[in-house]
Design an enzyme around this catalytic site. Sequence first.
Site, mmCIF file in Angstrom:
data_model
loop_
_atom_site.group_PDB
_atom_site.id
_atom_site.type_symbol
_atom_site.label_atom_id
_atom_site.label_comp_id
_atom_site.label_asym_id
_atom_site.label_seq_id
_atom_site.Cartn_x
_atom_site.Cartn_y
_atom_site.Cartn_z
ATOM 1 N N PHE A 4 0.800 -1.219 0.000
ATOM 2 C CA PHE A 4 0.000 0.000 0.000
ATOM 3 C C PHE A 4 0.837 1.275 0.000
ATOM 4 O O PHE A 4 0.614 2.169 -0.799
ATOM 5 C CB PHE A 4 -0.934 0.009 1.213
ATOM 6 C CG PHE A 4 -1.989 -1.050 1.150
ATOM 7 C CD1 PHE A 4 -3.212 -0.798 0.560
ATOM 8 C CD2 PHE A 4 -1.740 -2.321 1.645
ATOM 9 C CE1 PHE A 4 -4.185 -1.779 0.476
ATOM 10 C CE2 PHE A 4 -2.706 -3.312 1.570
ATOM 11 C CZ PHE A 4 -3.923 -3.042 0.988
ATOM 12 N N HIS B 182 -8.140 -7.788 9.166
ATOM 13 C CA HIS B 182 -8.909 -6.950 8.245
ATOM 14 C C HIS B 182 -9.829 -7.754 7.340
ATOM 15 O O HIS B 182 -10.297 -7.261 6.316
ATOM 16 C CB HIS B 182 -7.949 -6.095 7.406
ATOM 17 C CG HIS B 182 -7.146 -5.139 8.229
ATOM 18 N ND1 HIS B 182 -5.877 -4.707 7.878
ATOM 19 C CD2 HIS B 182 -7.423 -4.534 9.413
ATOM 20 C CE1 HIS B 182 -5.418 -3.886 8.808
ATOM 21 N NE2 HIS B 182 -6.338 -3.767 9.741
ATOM 22 N N CYS C 188 -24.372 -11.344 1.614
ATOM 23 C CA CYS C 188 -25.465 -10.466 1.216
ATOM 24 C C CYS C 188 -25.809 -9.561 2.388
ATOM 25 O O CYS C 188 -25.987 -10.028 3.516
ATOM 26 C CB CYS C 188 -26.687 -11.289 0.811
ATOM 27 S SG CYS C 188 -28.170 -10.275 0.542
ATOM 28 N N THR D 262 5.324 -4.979 7.314
ATOM 29 C CA THR D 262 4.324 -3.999 7.718
ATOM 30 C C THR D 262 5.002 -2.719 8.191
ATOM 31 O O THR D 262 6.044 -2.768 8.847
ATOM 32 C CB THR D 262 3.411 -4.540 8.842
ATOM 33 O OG1 THR D 262 2.586 -3.487 9.344
ATOM 34 C CG2 THR D 262 4.213 -5.141 9.978
ATOM 35 N N ASN E 244 11.600 -5.982 7.594
ATOM 36 C CA ASN E 244 10.892 -5.018 6.761
ATOM 37 C C ASN E 244 11.901 -4.238 5.918
ATOM 38 O O ASN E 244 13.007 -3.953 6.364
ATOM 39 C CB ASN E 244 10.077 -4.045 7.620
ATOM 40 C CG ASN E 244 9.006 -3.334 6.835
ATOM 41 O OD1 ASN E 244 8.130 -3.992 6.241
ATOM 42 N ND2 ASN E 244 9.027 -2.023 6.805
#
Length: 241
Positions: free
Chosen positions: A33, A121, A129, A191, A214
Amino acid sequence: MDFNTLKKRVNESSRIVFFGGAGTSTESGIPDFRSADGLYHASDEEQYAPEEILSRDFFLERTDAFYAFYKSKMIHPDAKPNQAHEALVKLERRGQLQAIITQNIDGLHQLAGSEQVLELHGSVQSNHCMNCHVKYPLAYVLESTGVPKCEQCGGIIKPDVVLYQENLDMNVLETAAAYLKQADVLIVAGTSLTVQPAAGLTRLYEGDAFVLINRGATPMDGLANYVISDSIGRVLQALVD
């Protein structure tokens, strides 16, 4: 850093917890992201920022636009587990890894064979539905044209992912917290540790083997016992082999 000492510590551990983010899946071809090439920097031509599109308000008000973005940017049906996922399966089957806590929604840990996976998440693999709550698999969403509708009642189908403006599942959070508190080794990987409340969970670890893998710096670097800037898959495989 003495890698052999870390490897020995991992091999002797029986309560390992893995906490992973988007970087865990980049080696499977899924973009993260916040990096320079990540999703949040690859949408200059979009009318809306990804954070806005992936909010509950946007989903309810512009469901068609949400699904156009979601299907093209958030779902990667051809992605396969990588070395990192496979190494974690080995640790779990040896009885050393107690839980995987993931911020990812891709389902690759389960596809690799991991069983104790806590998805903070949610997951693109599950959908429901909004009217009658009937469950639908990812394939149904992918095969739909435009906004997927329920076969039973015609209601809008929503992915079981936590959107901005939505709360995380408290049962998942509490279970994750319990695992972190009793862990003897904590491996955090891929992360930025900036998204709350998920990132704050790592502070619950009370041991002395906090491993942080990382590519970039994180707010927790100063608290980690081992900081490694390298391929997550390569590091994890080296630790378990």
